[in-house]
Design an enzyme around this catalytic site. Sequence first.
Site, PDB file in Angstrom:
ATOM      1  N   LYS A  63       0.850  -1.109  -0.036  1.00  0.00           N
ATOM      2  CA  LYS A  63      -0.060  -0.068   0.062  1.00  0.00           C
ATOM      3  C   LYS A  63       0.812   1.013   0.111  1.00  0.00           C
ATOM      4  O   LYS A  63       0.560   2.318   0.757  1.00  0.00           O
ATOM      5  CB  LYS A  63      -1.064   0.086   1.271  1.00  0.00           C
ATOM      6  CG  LYS A  63      -1.826  -1.012   1.282  1.00  0.00           C
ATOM      7  CD  LYS A  63      -2.535  -1.588  -0.282  1.00  0.00           C
ATOM      8  CE  LYS A  63      -3.436  -0.287  -0.488  1.00  0.00           C
ATOM      9  NZ  LYS A  63      -4.072  -0.912  -1.970  1.00  0.00           N
ATOM     10  N   HIS A 139       6.448  -8.012  -2.420  1.00  0.00           N
ATOM     11  CA  HIS A 139       6.488  -7.061  -1.140  1.00  0.00           C
ATOM     12  C   HIS A 139       7.417  -7.579   0.002  1.00  0.00           C
ATOM     13  O   HIS A 139       7.775  -7.092   1.072  1.00  0.00           O
ATOM     14  CB  HIS A 139       5.141  -7.166  -0.373  1.00  0.00           C
ATOM     15  CG  HIS A 139       3.990  -6.306  -1.176  1.00  0.00           C
ATOM     16  ND1 HIS A 139       4.197  -5.084  -1.698  1.00  0.00           N
ATOM     17  CD2 HIS A 139       2.842  -6.635  -1.523  1.00  0.00           C
ATOM     18  CE1 HIS A 139       3.128  -4.657  -2.102  1.00  0.00           C
ATOM     19  NE2 HIS A 139       2.174  -5.639  -1.928  1.00  0.00           N
ATOM     20  N   ARG A 163       6.420   5.153   0.814  1.00  0.00           N
ATOM     21  CA  ARG A 163       5.134   6.019   1.173  1.00  0.00           C
ATOM     22  C   ARG A 163       5.429   6.293   2.555  1.00  0.00           C
ATOM     23  O   ARG A 163       5.952   5.510   3.265  1.00  0.00           O
ATOM     24  CB  ARG A 163       4.046   5.608   0.695  1.00  0.00           C
ATOM     25  CG  ARG A 163       2.616   6.691   1.054  1.00  0.00           C
ATOM     26  CD  ARG A 163       1.434   5.689   0.521  1.00  0.00           C
ATOM     27  NE  ARG A 163       0.142   6.508   0.409  1.00  0.00           N
ATOM     28  CZ  ARG A 163      -1.119   6.281   0.165  1.00  0.00           C
ATOM     29  NH1 ARG A 163      -1.175   4.790   0.057  1.00  0.00           N
ATOM     30  NH2 ARG A 163      -1.889   6.984   0.185  1.00  0.00           N
ATOM     31  N   SER A 171      -3.853   3.237   4.626  1.00  0.00           N
ATOM     32  CA  SER A 171      -4.076   2.517   3.364  1.00  0.00           C
ATOM     33  C   SER A 171      -4.382   0.846   3.501  1.00  0.00           C
ATOM     34  O   SER A 171      -5.008   0.238   3.005  1.00  0.00           O
ATOM     35  CB  SER A 171      -3.205   2.914   2.204  1.00  0.00           C
ATOM     36  OG  SER A 171      -3.663   2.398   0.894  1.00  0.00           O
ATOM     37  N   TYR A 224       6.040   7.937  -3.178  1.00  0.00           N
ATOM     38  CA  TYR A 224       4.897   7.997  -3.667  1.00  0.00           C
ATOM     39  C   TYR A 224       4.365   9.546  -3.623  1.00  0.00           C
ATOM     40  O   TYR A 224       3.716  10.132  -4.540  1.00  0.00           O
ATOM     41  CB  TYR A 224       4.000   7.361  -2.647  1.00  0.00           C
ATOM     42  CG  TYR A 224       2.279   7.235  -2.788  1.00  0.00           C
ATOM     43  CD1 TYR A 224       1.735   6.545  -3.789  1.00  0.00           C
ATOM     44  CD2 TYR A 224       1.542   8.320  -2.153  1.00  0.00           C
ATOM     45  CE1 TYR A 224       0.278   6.518  -4.063  1.00  0.00           C
ATOM     46  CE2 TYR A 224       0.277   8.409  -2.413  1.00  0.00           C
ATOM     47  CZ  TYR A 224      -0.539   7.650  -3.346  1.00  0.00           C
ATOM     48  OH  TYR A 224      -1.728   7.650  -3.423  1.00  0.00           O
TER      49      TYR A 224
END
Length: 326
Positions: A63, A139, A163, A171, A224
């Site tokens: 995310k 991931h 991020r 998220s 991000y």
Amino acid sequence: MAPQIESNNDLDKILRENFTSEFRKGYITVTNVCLPSRYDEFAEVIENFEVRDDDVWVCSFPKTGTTWTQEMIWCIANDLDFEGAKVRLAERFPFLEYSVLFDYTTILPRYPEMKLPQLVLDSVEYTKNRASPRFIKTHLPFTLLPRQLRTGEKKPKIVYVARNPKDTCVSYYYHCRLMEGYRGDFNNFSRLFLGEKRSFAPYWDHVLDFWNRRTDSNVLFLKYEDMKANLSTVIEKSSAFFSKIMSSDETKALTQHLSFANMKSNPAVNYEDHIKMNRQMKSINVDGEFIRSGKVDQWREEMSESVIERFDNLTKDKFSSQNLFF
């Protein structure tokens, strides 16, 4: 102020009560990384996964803009083949350890009419057999990537996207409710995130392991927040990494293709089919969309002051000395 430490027993209880299901029986810790217990079935084959020098890997903590980055990188590397991009992203840019996260083999006997593809049932095998150049999402933290990647024996291009941790947590919470069957509230989810009890956690070590390799010639580190602030600049930076020259019109076309509205409505990238499958199998039935809001600083609307303080203290402790800021 030192980061607050919670009891592992308390966190394990939250994890067990809110995150286990028919397709996820439990969790284990592997080299300090939290993973679904099914990882044990794939650990050796992932460790010995044969990497190719012409692979393209997008690595990230969940995310953090992974899907957005995948679509951008695939389009750049494939000379803006927007027709080819109509194929589902999960097929052309497979998720290496998807089958670690979701074990549908125990559910399938109840739904004999459903024919699940190999990319769902054995994502590692599906990824391995893709024709070159392969595009691979993972991931997994650096410490659990295939051996040939860690040792530098093979040097494919690696794009890492990060991020800020607070937005990542928010998220991830909505994602886990929709896609992974999380049954708890945001407060307990935050406790799991901070306590390093989410899949692929700890977040901070995950990011730092790639940040500290950002000067390697085969690594591109993206944020991000930079993509949100000026996507065309990130497209140009990514194009240069792949030795692609794009005209201003091509950059504009890709920027439009990657707009939030287009990504949200694009069935090739918004995982509507996965959500539908979960509902058909009655494994998860929560309203929502895979591509949800895409906002920066959404944590301001979700987090209490005490949770914000814990995040900020931990982030300062982990990141500031490494000159990593969001």
